[in-house]
Design an enzyme around this catalytic site. Structure first.
Site, PDB file in Angstrom:
ATOM      1  N   GLU A 169       1.799   2.697 -10.104  1.00 17.68           N
ATOM      2  CA  GLU A 169       1.744   1.239 -10.021  1.00 17.68           C
ATOM      3  C   GLU A 169       1.074   0.584 -11.227  1.00 17.68           C
ATOM      4  O   GLU A 169       0.072  -0.136 -11.091  1.00 17.68           O
ATOM      5  CB  GLU A 169       1.060   0.822  -8.700  1.00 17.68           C
ATOM      6  CG  GLU A 169       1.823   1.366  -7.499  1.00 17.68           C
ATOM      7  CD  GLU A 169       1.193   1.063  -6.150  1.00 17.68           C
ATOM      8  OE1 GLU A 169       0.168   0.355  -6.104  1.00 17.68           O
ATOM      9  OE2 GLU A 169       1.732   1.542  -5.123  1.00 17.68           O
ATOM     10  N   ASN A 210       5.412   5.786 -11.069  1.00 22.52           N
ATOM     11  CA  ASN A 210       5.841   5.358  -9.739  1.00 22.52           C
ATOM     12  C   ASN A 210       5.405   3.912  -9.504  1.00 22.52           C
ATOM     13  O   ASN A 210       4.267   3.550  -9.834  1.00 22.52           O
ATOM     14  CB  ASN A 210       5.152   6.288  -8.718  1.00 22.52           C
ATOM     15  CG  ASN A 210       5.607   6.110  -7.297  1.00 22.52           C
ATOM     16  OD1 ASN A 210       6.800   6.159  -7.016  1.00 22.52           O
ATOM     17  ND2 ASN A 210       4.651   5.933  -6.384  1.00 22.52           N
ATOM     18  N   HIS A 246       9.269   0.267  -0.425  1.00 23.63           N
ATOM     19  CA  HIS A 246       8.683  -0.293   0.802  1.00 23.63           C
ATOM     20  C   HIS A 246       9.398  -1.615   1.066  1.00 23.63           C
ATOM     21  O   HIS A 246       8.989  -2.671   0.581  1.00 23.63           O
ATOM     22  CB  HIS A 246       7.176  -0.522   0.630  1.00 23.63           C
ATOM     23  CG  HIS A 246       6.405   0.743   0.452  1.00 23.63           C
ATOM     24  ND1 HIS A 246       6.256   1.659   1.462  1.00 23.63           N
ATOM     25  CD2 HIS A 246       5.745   1.241  -0.617  1.00 23.63           C
ATOM     26  CE1 HIS A 246       5.523   2.680   1.031  1.00 23.63           C
ATOM     27  NE2 HIS A 246       5.214   2.456  -0.235  1.00 23.63           N
ATOM     28  N   GLU A 274       8.849   6.430  -1.504  1.00 26.24           N
ATOM     29  CA  GLU A 274       7.974   6.001  -0.392  1.00 26.24           C
ATOM     30  C   GLU A 274       8.737   5.102   0.579  1.00 26.24           C
ATOM     31  O   GLU A 274       8.215   4.081   1.040  1.00 26.24           O
ATOM     32  CB  GLU A 274       6.744   5.265  -0.931  1.00 26.24           C
ATOM     33  CG  GLU A 274       5.941   6.062  -1.946  1.00 26.24           C
ATOM     34  CD  GLU A 274       4.667   5.351  -2.407  1.00 26.24           C
ATOM     35  OE1 GLU A 274       4.239   4.389  -1.779  1.00 26.24           O
ATOM     36  OE2 GLU A 274       4.112   5.794  -3.441  1.00 26.24           O
ATOM     37  N   ASP A 276      10.219   2.992   3.390  1.00 22.23           N
ATOM     38  CA  ASP A 276      10.133   2.505   4.773  1.00 22.23           C
ATOM     39  C   ASP A 276      10.682   1.087   4.798  1.00 22.23           C
ATOM     40  O   ASP A 276      10.756   0.421   3.766  1.00 22.23           O
ATOM     41  CB  ASP A 276       8.725   2.608   5.399  1.00 22.23           C
ATOM     42  CG  ASP A 276       7.603   2.102   4.519  1.00 22.23           C
ATOM     43  OD1 ASP A 276       7.825   1.162   3.734  1.00 22.23           O
ATOM     44  OD2 ASP A 276       6.483   2.643   4.624  1.00 22.23           O
TER      45      ASP A 276
HETATM   46  O1  G3I Z   1     -10.902   8.180   3.906  1.00 22.69           O
HETATM   47  C1  G3I Z   1     -11.408   7.094   4.688  1.00 22.69           C
HETATM   48  C2  G3I Z   1     -12.189   7.599   5.830  1.00 22.69           C
HETATM   49  O2  G3I Z   1     -13.315   8.299   5.342  1.00 22.69           O
HETATM   50  C3  G3I Z   1     -12.603   6.440   6.725  1.00 22.69           C
HETATM   51  O3  G3I Z   1     -13.241   6.912   7.865  1.00 22.69           O
HETATM   52  C4  G3I Z   1     -11.380   5.631   7.134  1.00 22.69           C
HETATM   53  C5  G3I Z   1     -11.758   4.407   7.956  1.00 22.69           C
HETATM   54  O4  G3I Z   1     -10.791   3.399   7.819  1.00 22.69           O
HETATM   55  O5  G3I Z   1     -10.726   5.208   5.990  1.00 22.69           O
HETATM   56  C6  G3I Z   1     -10.264   6.273   5.194  1.00 22.69           C
HETATM   57  O6  G3I Z   1      -9.584   5.782   4.096  1.00 22.69           O
HETATM   58  C7  G3I Z   1      -8.288   5.266   4.341  1.00 22.69           C
HETATM   59  C8  G3I Z   1      -7.276   6.099   3.566  1.00 22.69           C
HETATM   60  O7  G3I Z   1      -5.997   5.532   3.692  1.00 22.69           O
HETATM   61  C9  G3I Z   1      -7.240   7.534   4.032  1.00 22.69           C
HETATM   62  O8  G3I Z   1      -6.855   7.596   5.361  1.00 22.69           O
HETATM   63  C10 G3I Z   1      -8.244   3.831   3.902  1.00 22.69           C
HETATM   64  O9  G3I Z   1      -9.061   3.034   4.734  1.00 22.69           O
HETATM   65  C11 G3I Z   1      -6.836   3.308   3.910  1.00 22.69           C
HETATM   66  O10 G3I Z   1      -6.793   2.027   3.290  1.00 22.69           O
HETATM   67  C12 G3I Z   1      -5.937   4.238   3.148  1.00 22.69           C
HETATM   68  O11 G3I Z   1      -4.629   3.704   3.196  1.00 22.69           O
HETATM   69  C13 G3I Z   1      -3.689   4.334   2.357  1.00 22.69           C
HETATM   70  C14 G3I Z   1      -3.285   3.382   1.232  1.00 22.69           C
HETATM   71  O12 G3I Z   1      -2.274   3.995   0.441  1.00 22.69           O
HETATM   72  C15 G3I Z   1      -4.465   3.041   0.332  1.00 22.69           C
HETATM   73  O13 G3I Z   1      -4.052   2.343  -0.791  1.00 22.69           O
HETATM   74  C16 G3I Z   1      -2.469   4.665   3.194  1.00 22.69           C
HETATM   75  O14 G3I Z   1      -2.817   5.682   4.137  1.00 22.69           O
HETATM   76  C17 G3I Z   1      -1.330   5.156   2.312  1.00 22.69           C
HETATM   77  O15 G3I Z   1      -0.153   5.254   3.069  1.00 22.69           O
HETATM   78  C18 G3I Z   1      -1.099   4.181   1.175  1.00 22.69           C
HETATM   79  O16 G3I Z   1      -0.094   4.707   0.344  1.00 22.69           O
HETATM   80  C19 G3I Z   1       0.298   3.902  -0.768  1.00 22.69           C
HETATM   81  C20 G3I Z   1       0.708   4.844  -1.886  1.00 22.69           C
HETATM   82  O17 G3I Z   1      -0.334   5.735  -2.179  1.00 22.69           O
HETATM   83  C21 G3I Z   1       1.105   4.070  -3.143  1.00 22.69           C
HETATM   84  N1  G3I Z   1       2.136   3.087  -2.845  1.00 22.69           N
HETATM   85  C22 G3I Z   1       1.846   2.191  -1.722  1.00 22.69           C
HETATM   86  C23 G3I Z   1       1.503   2.986  -0.457  1.00 22.69           C
HETATM   87  C24 G3I Z   1       1.266   2.049   0.719  1.00 22.69           C
HETATM   88  O18 G3I Z   1       0.149   1.242   0.528  1.00 22.69           O
END
Ligand code: G3I
Length: 355
Positions: A169, A210, A246, A274, A276
């Site tokens: 990004e 990406n 997305h 990715e 959806d």
């Molecule tokens: O790791 C912490 C954990 O310690 C904590 O307890 C928990 C409480 O909310 O949060 C955890 O972190 C989360 C992380 O995912 C791991 O699960 C974050 O809050 C959450 O915001 C994060 O979201 C991810 C997001 O990227 C972050 O930018 C999504 O799962 C993931 O699907 C998403 O993926 C991105 C791609 O990497 C790039 N393109 C867009 C796509 C969708 O946003």
């Protein structure tokens, strides 16, 4: 098809409440289900693609055997992407202290299943530990920190990855470079430096940039094309462009296939990385039918473009989609529902690989 278990021994009121709460008003209890019997990865490979795959994350793998079992079916998924396990905050939470436990678990699962891997990702402005994003590192120090991260993470998985999202990004929607600690400190040269470090660490991995909102013609797609074309002219190792995809229901860009062709004309491959397709909830039969059409449109575009190598959904089941947590009131974006039943979107995928 959704199934509702109504225990006849319960009072009818309880059954009524259960059904009323569970069943959206415009979606019939006999909502259409997928009818295809071929697997999505089998269909992709029959169409000449390398894979149909899914993102996955360790909490779901560890806690949900049904989820893991479906994900492990190679007829359905020939490729896995780590949704979070290989990002910077997960792999180098403290400077020079690397943890690969979660990433290794996903690679081990993929290898046990005979599935290939896409690595995701090494250099991105999000999910950075504060020691990187708030460091105040000068140019030379941040280059060294970034090169060390890319070399160590990609080197750890040398030989294990089909491809890597080396840079994630890098653009704003208007085609300018996104502000993040790397661009703000190093300038656009950070992209080239990251790709070179990645190539040294794993010379056989396909190296990708990406991004999202580059799936149709527009300023951001043009900026990506210009970047990649410049990198290739200068001999920088770049092999692929990832189209995140997305999408919003009914809004798949009409220029998707043309944009894929414009990218591959630069001499790189493309992948839908990715996918959806989210809708405003509650889901209805009509929305699910539109979603089926939209999935078919995306897959057909990839099928038609020789150098579109494969399609990855960003989680295969609505149960674990990132969408509802980010877009309030939206969801149902994936081809399997939250009960692991196939949705009409599944038929759209199979039809897309066939026509
Ligand atoms: O790791 C912490 C954990 O310690 C904590 O307890 C928990 C409480 O909310 O949060 C955890 O972190 C989360 C992380 O995912 C791991 O699960 C974050 O809050 C959450 O915001 C994060 O979201 C991810 C997001 O990227 C972050 O930018 C999504 O799962 C993931 O699907 C998403 O993926 C991105 C791609 O990497 C790039 N393109 C867009 C796509 C969708 O946003």
């Amino acid at each position: 098809m959704r199934s509702f278990i109504v225990h006849t021994t319960f009072v009818s009121l309880l059954a009524w409440v259960t059904l009323t709460l569970a069943l959206p008003s415009s979606k019939t209890a006999n909502a259409p289900a997928a009818t295809s019997t071929i697997g999505t990865n089998d269909a992709a490979q029959a169409a000449g693609k390398l894979y149909f795959g899914s993102a996955t994350d360790n909490p779901f793998l560890n806690e949900d055997p049904t989820y893991k079992s479906i994900l492990s079916n190679k007829s359905l998924f020939g490729q896995l992407s780590p949704e979070n396990a290989m990002k910077w905050d997960a792999t180098e939470p403290e400077q020079g202290v690397f943890t690969f436990t979660n990433g290794d678990a996903i690679v081990a699962l993929a290898q046990a299943n005979g599935q290939i891997m896409r690595g995701h990702n090494t250099v991105w402005g999000s999910q950075l530990p504060a020691w990187v994003s708030d460091s105040g590192f000068d140019n030379a120090t941040l280059i060294s920190v970034m090169q060390n991260h890319v070399s160590t993470v990609i080197g750890h998985y040398r030989g294990d990855m089909y491809s890597w999202d080396v840079v994630n990004e890098p653009f704003n929607d208007d085609g300018t470079f996104a502000s993040n600690v790397f661009f703000d400190t190093i300038g656009e040269g950070y992209i080239e430096l990251a790709l070179q470090a990645a190539s040294t660490a794993d010379p056989n991995a396909k190296l990708y940039i990406n991004d999202f909102n580059i799936e149709g013609e527009g300023a951001k797609a043009t900026a990506m094309a210009n970047l990649v074309s410049g990198l290739k002219e200068r001999g920088v190792p770049i092999h692929g462009i990832g189209l995140e995809s997305h999408f919003i229901l009914g809004e798949v860009p009409t220029t998707l296939q043309a944009q894929m062709e414009a990218f591959t004309a630069l001499g790189v491959e493309v992948a839908v990385t990715e996918l959806d397709i989210r809708m405003t909830l509650p889901e209805t039969d009509a929305l699910l039918a539109q979603q089926q059409t939209d999935y078919q449109t995306v897959i057909s575009a990839c099928r038609a473009v020789a150098d579109c190598v494969g399609v990855t959904v960003w989680e295969y089941t609505d149960k674990y989609s990132w969408v509802p947590g980010t877009f309030a009131g939206q969801g149902a974006a994936d081809p399997w529902d939250e009960n692991f039943e196939l949705k009409p979107a599944y038929d759209g995928i199979i039809a897309g690989f066939s026509s």
